[in-house]
Design an enzyme around this catalytic site. Structure first.
Site, PDB file in Angstrom:
ATOM      1  N   GLN A 142       0.859  -1.178   0.000  1.00 42.66           N
ATOM      2  CA  GLN A 142       0.000   0.000   0.000  1.00 42.66           C
ATOM      3  C   GLN A 142       0.896   1.230   0.000  1.00 42.66           C
ATOM      4  OE1 GLN A 142      -2.596   0.505   3.401  1.00 42.66           O
ATOM      5  NE2 GLN A 142      -2.801   2.684   2.962  1.00 42.66           N
ATOM      6  N   CYS A 181      -6.083   1.502   2.257  1.00 46.53           N
ATOM      7  CA  CYS A 181      -6.026   0.154   2.839  1.00 46.53           C
ATOM      8  C   CYS A 181      -7.297  -0.652   2.592  1.00 46.53           C
ATOM      9  CB  CYS A 181      -5.720   0.219   4.328  1.00 46.53           C
ATOM     10  SG  CYS A 181      -6.880   1.203   5.306  1.00 46.53           S
ATOM     11  N   HIS A 192      -7.070   0.676  10.244  1.00 44.92           N
ATOM     12  CA  HIS A 192      -6.438   0.040   9.080  1.00 44.92           C
ATOM     13  C   HIS A 192      -7.158  -1.256   8.728  1.00 44.92           C
ATOM     14  CE1 HIS A 192      -3.187  -0.818   6.303  1.00 44.92           C
ATOM     15  NE2 HIS A 192      -2.884  -1.937   6.920  1.00 44.92           N
ATOM     16  N   ASP A 224      -1.338  -7.539   4.394  1.00 41.76           N
ATOM     17  CA  ASP A 224      -1.390  -6.163   4.875  1.00 41.76           C
ATOM     18  C   ASP A 224      -0.419  -5.345   4.035  1.00 41.76           C
ATOM     19  OD1 ASP A 224      -1.076  -3.748   6.197  1.00 41.76           O
ATOM     20  OD2 ASP A 224      -0.872  -4.622   8.191  1.00 41.76           O
TER      21      ASP A 224
END
Length: 227
Positions: free
Chosen positions: A87, A93, A164, A179
Site C-alpha cells: 500500500q 487500505c 487500518h 497487509d
C-alpha cells in the site's frame, strides 16, 4: 505519499464497491457480528476472505516492528499464486484489502472492468510495483472516491486515519494475513476450507487481545450473497 478518502467499514458500501469493480453479484461483503464459534456458523457460506479493521495503536506498532525484524531475517517462501501488494497510497487500505481478498480466490468471477484489468496488468509485477500501479490507476482512484463519498460520515483525505484494513485468506492449506503496510505476507499456520473461518477468527482475537481496552474493531467477510 498521496492520500485517498478513507473508506468506511460499511458492508453495503463495500459490496457496492466490489460490484463496481467487476466482482460477480454472487458475492458480497457482510458483517461478522461475533467471533464466537457458534455465531460464526451463521455467516453465509462459502467465506472467501475475512477483512479486519483495527486501530493503529502504540501496542500494535510495537508488535509490527518486532514482527518485521523477525521475518526480515528469514522471510521464507510464498506460493507463486499468492497475490500480494504494498500500500503506497495513504487511506487506500480498504481497497488493498478488497484486492487481496478477491485476487486470491480464483473461484470469484470478474467481469471486464477495473479490477480485472488491474490484476491482468499487475500479475507479473513486484508487490511494490503493484502498489505504484494502483496509485497511478485513474479508474481505481475515481471509483474509490465515489464510494468513499457515499459513507455515512464526511471523509477528509488530509485527516489522520488511525485505523487500518487487512485481509485474511486461505491459500494452499495455510492462512495468510495480507497487509499492504508490511513488507511480507504473514503466515498464520495451517487451515482448510472447513476451518478457515474459525482459524481467521482466532487471528482477529489476537489483534483484539493486543489492545483489550479498544472497542474500534470491525470484522467483515467476503461471502456468497444471500439468496
Amino acid at each position: 505519499m498521496p492520500a485517498w478518502l478513507p473508506l468506511e467499514s460499511n458492508p453495503d458500501v463495500l459490496t457496492k464497491y466490489i460490484h463496481k469493480l467487476g466482482v460477480s453479484q454472487e458475492w458480497s461483503i457482510t458483517d461478522v457480528v461475533s467471533l464466537e464459534p457458534e455465531m460464526l456458523e451463521w455467516i453465509p457460506q462459502p467465506v472467501k476472505a475475512i477483512i479486519l479493521l483495527f486501530p493503529i495503536s502504540e501496542n500494535y506498532e510495537k508488535h509490527r516492528a518486532q514482527e518485521h525484524e523477525q521475518i526480515a531475517a528469514d522471510p521464507g517462501t510464498f506460493p507463486d499464486d499468492l497475490f500480494y501488494m504494498r500500500q503506497l497510497t495513504s487511506n487506500a487500505c480498504g481497497t488493498v484489502a478488497i484486492i487481496h481478498s478477491v485476487a486470491n480466490n480464483k473461484s470469484i468471477s470478474l467481469s471486464d472492468g477495473i479490477l480485472k484489468n488491474f490484476l491482468e496488468n499487475a500479475k507479473d509485477l513486484t508487490p511494490e510495483e503493484r502498489g505504484k500501479a494502483l496509485e497511478n490507476d485513474v479508474s481505481f482512484t475515481e471509483g474509490h472516491y465515489e464510494l468513499a463519498n457515499e459513507g455515512q460520515t464526511v471523509a477528509n483525505p488530509e485527516e489522520k486515519v488511525n485505523h487500518h484494513f487487512i485481509s485474511l485468506i486461505h491459500n494452499g492449506g495455510f492462512l495468510y494475513e495480507l497487509d499492504g503496510r508490511k513488507q511480507f505476507p504473514i503466515k498464520h499456520g495451517s487451515t482448510s476450507d472447513s476451518t478457515f473461518v474459525q482459524d481467521a477468527a482466532k487471528v482477529c482475537k489476537v489483534f483484539m487481545a493486543r489492545d483489550p481496552e479498544e472497542m474500534r474493531f470491525t470484522v467483515m467477510a467476503l461471502t456468497a450473497s444471500p439468496n
